[in-house]
Design a protein around this motif. Structure first.
Motif, PDB file in Angstrom:
ATOM      1  N   ALA A 235      32.734  50.719  18.488  1.00 20.58           N
ATOM      2  CA  ALA A 235      34.094  50.862  19.022  1.00 20.58           C
ATOM      3  C   ALA A 235      34.254  50.082  20.321  1.00 20.58           C
ATOM      4  N   ALA A 236      33.237  50.132  21.182  1.00 19.89           N
ATOM      5  CA  ALA A 236      33.294  49.395  22.445  1.00 19.89           C
ATOM      6  C   ALA A 236      33.368  47.899  22.202  1.00 19.89           C
ATOM      7  N   THR A 237      32.538  47.405  21.299  1.00 20.40           N
ATOM      8  CA  THR A 237      32.516  45.971  20.999  1.00 20.40           C
ATOM      9  C   THR A 237      33.845  45.507  20.404  1.00 20.40           C
ATOM     10  N   LEU A 238      34.347  46.256  19.420  1.00 15.70           N
ATOM     11  CA  LEU A 238      35.604  45.878  18.780  1.00 15.70           C
ATOM     12  C   LEU A 238      36.769  45.936  19.764  1.00 15.70           C
ATOM     13  N   ALA A 239      36.835  47.003  20.565  1.00 16.59           N
ATOM     14  CA  ALA A 239      37.934  47.139  21.531  1.00 16.59           C
ATOM     15  C   ALA A 239      37.926  45.990  22.521  1.00 16.59           C
TER      16      ALA A 239
END
Length: 258
Positions: A235-239
């Motif tokens: 989620a952190a990478t995609l966001a």
């Protein structure tokens, strides 16, 4: 990344300026960031821990506090980032520099205050529990992932609000029900036995795994599940990637519209 490193001095100055403006004229200064969740913890403990008992958790005020401080960082960082580009319009019109540094500075200031408060909560939690568990070593990784996740959303929110001034009030309205649907006062299994509802509260809500991960490490002293750790990292990478792409795609006209 190289361009951002060249302007690291500007980023540092923006962070310093944001910190000064945030607490200028305040007697308690950064202590307000602790007082606010403390007052909320008392109010919500009275409501959900005494009047309407949703769940049975040991040291329920600490259970509440961990969830509250994670949520406050998330919500305050987004709400503060929304008008950030407009607030720095004069600087944007005068000088060329990576515009990402502006919402980045806002999120960094929120992260600094959040980390200080979380450290205080951690000391209290460890004192109450009486042990310092090895799981605490995972906390920096989770916090870096949380920072990246919020920064990605902040980049998108800040540039979108510059073009569409309804973004900030819409975000403010969305955050209120989102707050009560997040596992701050409860865990999903405390309030429902339906698999679909538990899945939605635990995994469809993107903030929930971050709250769970921090709570697992700090409150329970346990390592989060592999699924939760994978979720927060992905989620952190995609966001961050999506937020940066949106920002880069829309920043060309910033000097004109701010």
């Amino acid at each position: 990344m190289g361009e951002l490193l060249r302007y690291r001095y500007l980023f540092e100055q923006l962070v310093r300026r944001e910190l000064r403006q945030k607490y200028q004229g305040s007697v308690l200064g950064i202590a307000w960031y602790f007082v606010n969740p403390l007052v909320l913890m008392g109010a919500y403990y009275l409501m959900f821990g005494v009047v309407f008992t949703l769940a049975e958790h040991d040291d329920y005020p600490l259970f509440l506090m961990v969830g509250l401080v994670v949520w406050m960082f998330f919500s305050q960082a987004l709400l503060s980032s929304a008008p950030a580009l407009l607030d720095q319009g004069a600087l944007i019109r005068k000088a060329p520099f990576p515009r990402e540094t502006i919402p980045g500075a806002v999120v960094t200031v929120q992260m600094v205050t959040f980390t200080i408060v979380l450290a205080l909560v951690g000391v209290v939690t460890i004192a109450v529990r009486g042990t310092l568990d090895p799981a605490i070593l995972l906390l920096p990784v989770i916090l870096v992932a949380l920072y990246a996740f919020v920064l990605g959303l902040a980049l998108a929110v800040s540039v979108l609000h510059t073009y569409f001034r309804d973004v900030a009030p819409i975000l403010s309205a969305i955050l209120l029900p989102w707050f009560f649907l997040s596992p701050i006062f409860f865990e999903p299994e405390d309030i429902t036995d339906q698999a679909a509802a538990k899945f939605a509260m635990a995994w469809v809500n993107p903030v929930a795994p971050f709250i769970e991960a921090v709570r697992d490490v700090l409150y329970d002293g346990t390592v989060p599940s592999a699924a939760v750790l994978l979720y927060v990292l992905v989620a952190a990478t995609l966001a961050l990637l999506v937020g940066r792409a949106i920002f880069r795609g829309m920043q060309r006209e910033l000097a004109v519209i701010v």
